[in-house]
Design a protein around this motif. Structure first.
Motif, PDB file in Angstrom:
ATOM      1  N   ILE A   1     -31.592  -0.316  12.961  1.00 55.73           N
ATOM      2  CA  ILE A   1     -30.856  -0.070  14.192  1.00 55.73           C
ATOM      3  C   ILE A   1     -31.647  -0.601  15.381  1.00 55.73           C
ATOM      4  N   SER A   2     -30.936  -1.047  16.405  1.00 60.28           N
ATOM      5  CA  SER A   2     -31.554  -1.438  17.673  1.00 60.28           C
ATOM      6  C   SER A   2     -31.174  -0.391  18.701  1.00 60.28           C
TER       7      SER A   2
ATOM      8  N   LEU B   1     -43.493   6.949  22.486  1.00 60.01           N
ATOM      9  CA  LEU B   1     -43.091   5.649  21.946  1.00 60.01           C
ATOM     10  C   LEU B   1     -42.618   5.816  20.513  1.00 60.01           C
ATOM     11  N   TYR B   2     -41.684   4.962  20.089  1.00 56.86           N
ATOM     12  CA  TYR B   2     -41.310   4.924  18.681  1.00 56.86           C
ATOM     13  C   TYR B   2     -42.522   4.447  17.894  1.00 56.86           C
ATOM     14  N   ALA B   3     -42.768   5.045  16.725  1.00 59.36           N
ATOM     15  CA  ALA B   3     -43.953   4.706  15.937  1.00 59.36           C
ATOM     16  C   ALA B   3     -43.642   4.779  14.447  1.00 59.36           C
ATOM     17  N   ILE B   4     -44.337   3.951  13.664  1.00 54.75           N
ATOM     18  CA  ILE B   4     -44.163   4.006  12.218  1.00 54.75           C
ATOM     19  C   ILE B   4     -44.753   5.310  11.681  1.00 54.75           C
TER      20      ILE B   4
ATOM     21  N   THR C   1     -40.283   3.032   9.216  1.00 55.07           N
ATOM     22  CA  THR C   1     -41.209   2.143   8.497  1.00 55.07           C
ATOM     23  C   THR C   1     -41.516   0.853   9.247  1.00 55.07           C
ATOM     24  N   ARG C   2     -40.695   0.518  10.230  1.00 49.43           N
ATOM     25  CA  ARG C   2     -40.964  -0.692  11.022  1.00 49.43           C
ATOM     26  C   ARG C   2     -40.465  -0.467  12.440  1.00 49.43           C
ATOM     27  N   VAL C   3     -41.265  -0.896  13.401  1.00 52.76           N
ATOM     28  CA  VAL C   3     -40.910  -0.805  14.821  1.00 52.76           C
ATOM     29  C   VAL C   3     -41.224  -2.141  15.464  1.00 52.76           C
ATOM     30  N   THR C   4     -40.233  -2.737  16.117  1.00 53.85           N
ATOM     31  CA  THR C   4     -40.441  -4.005  16.817  1.00 53.85           C
ATOM     32  C   THR C   4     -39.901  -3.861  18.236  1.00 53.85           C
ATOM     33  N   PHE C   5     -40.775  -4.056  19.211  1.00 52.70           N
ATOM     34  CA  PHE C   5     -40.391  -3.942  20.613  1.00 52.70           C
ATOM     35  C   PHE C   5     -40.018  -5.314  21.168  1.00 52.70           C
ATOM     36  N   HIS C   6     -38.945  -5.357  21.980  1.00 49.15           N
ATOM     37  CA  HIS C   6     -38.502  -6.590  22.642  1.00 49.15           C
ATOM     38  C   HIS C   6     -38.226  -6.275  24.106  1.00 49.15           C
ATOM     39  N   GLN C   7     -38.453  -7.254  24.947  1.00 49.01           N
ATOM     40  CA  GLN C   7     -38.104  -7.098  26.356  1.00 49.01           C
ATOM     41  C   GLN C   7     -37.630  -8.446  26.882  1.00 49.01           C
ATOM     42  N   SER C   8     -36.492  -8.422  27.569  1.00 48.24           N
ATOM     43  CA  SER C   8     -35.972  -9.644  28.177  1.00 48.24           C
ATOM     44  C   SER C   8     -35.235  -9.258  29.455  1.00 48.24           C
TER      45      SER C   8
ATOM     46  N   SER D   1     -32.234 -10.224  30.239  1.00 48.71           N
ATOM     47  CA  SER D   1     -30.812  -9.973  29.975  1.00 48.71           C
ATOM     48  C   SER D   1     -30.571  -8.644  29.258  1.00 48.71           C
ATOM     49  N   ARG D   2     -31.453  -8.274  28.307  1.00 48.21           N
ATOM     50  CA  ARG D   2     -31.227  -7.057  27.521  1.00 48.21           C
ATOM     51  C   ARG D   2     -32.103  -5.889  27.940  1.00 48.21           C
ATOM     52  N   GLY D   3     -33.134  -6.136  28.716  1.00 48.33           N
ATOM     53  CA  GLY D   3     -34.059  -5.065  29.082  1.00 48.33           C
ATOM     54  C   GLY D   3     -34.979  -4.733  27.908  1.00 48.33           C
ATOM     55  N   GLN D   4     -35.399  -3.464  27.828  1.00 49.49           N
ATOM     56  CA  GLN D   4     -36.270  -3.025  26.746  1.00 49.49           C
ATOM     57  C   GLN D   4     -35.422  -2.576  25.560  1.00 49.49           C
ATOM     58  N   VAL D   5     -35.699  -3.161  24.396  1.00 47.76           N
ATOM     59  CA  VAL D   5     -34.965  -2.841  23.173  1.00 47.76           C
ATOM     60  C   VAL D   5     -35.976  -2.693  22.037  1.00 47.76           C
ATOM     61  N   THR D   6     -35.741  -1.702  21.167  1.00 48.93           N
ATOM     62  CA  THR D   6     -36.592  -1.493  20.005  1.00 48.93           C
ATOM     63  C   THR D   6     -35.746  -1.602  18.736  1.00 48.93           C
ATOM     64  N   ASP D   7     -36.217  -2.409  17.796  1.00 44.86           N
ATOM     65  CA  ASP D   7     -35.586  -2.497  16.475  1.00 44.86           C
ATOM     66  C   ASP D   7     -36.348  -1.552  15.553  1.00 44.86           C
ATOM     67  N   LEU D   8     -35.609  -0.674  14.874  1.00 48.04           N
ATOM     68  CA  LEU D   8     -36.217   0.300  13.957  1.00 48.04           C
ATOM     69  C   LEU D   8     -35.696   0.088  12.546  1.00 48.04           C
TER      70      LEU D   8
END
Length: 92
Positions: free
Chosen positions: A35-36, A46-49, A71-78, A80-87
Motif C-alpha cells: 500500500i502507498s 515514522l513507519y518502520a520495518i 517488512t518493507r518501507v520506502t519513503f518518496h517525496q516529490s 507533485s505528490r508530496g510525502q508518500v510511503t510505500d509499505l
C-alpha cells in the motif's frame, strides 16, 4: 542447578523467537499487502520495518481488517505528490 534452568529458559525463548521469525518469513512468500500512504508516519512516529500495523481496507475485496508485520518501507517525496510511503506488510 538454578543456572542451568535459567539457561534452558533463555534458550527456549531464543528458540521461540527464531521459530516465529521463520514462520513470518515463510508467510511473507504466501501473502503480502502493499500500500502507498500519505506522509512518512502516523501519530508522531515514522513507519518502520519489524513493527505491527493494523490494516483496515473497505475497498479491497475481500475486506481487510487484520494486524500485519511491516517488512518493507520506502519513503518518496516529490513536488507533485508530496510525502508518500510505500509499505509492504505480511500476516502476523
Amino acid at each position: 542447578m538454578r543456572r542451568l534452568l535459567e539457561l534452558a529458559e533463555e534458550g527456549s525463548r531464543r528458540l521461540e523467537r527464531e521459530c516465529q521469525r521463520t514462520i513470518s518469513e515463510a508467510n511473507s512468500s504466501l501473502e503480502s499487502y502493499e500500500i502507498s500512504v500519505r506522509g512518512f508516519g502516523q501519530g508522531g512516529s515514522l513507519y518502520a520495518i519489524n513493527t505491527l500495523a493494523r490494516v483496515r481496507d473497505d475497498l479491497e475485496l475481500p475486506r481487510v481488517d487484520a494486524v500485519y508485520l511491516v517488512t518493507r518501507v520506502t519513503f518518496h517525496q516529490s513536488r507533485s505528490r508530496g510525502q508518500v510511503t510505500d509499505l509492504r506488510l505480511v500476516p502476523k
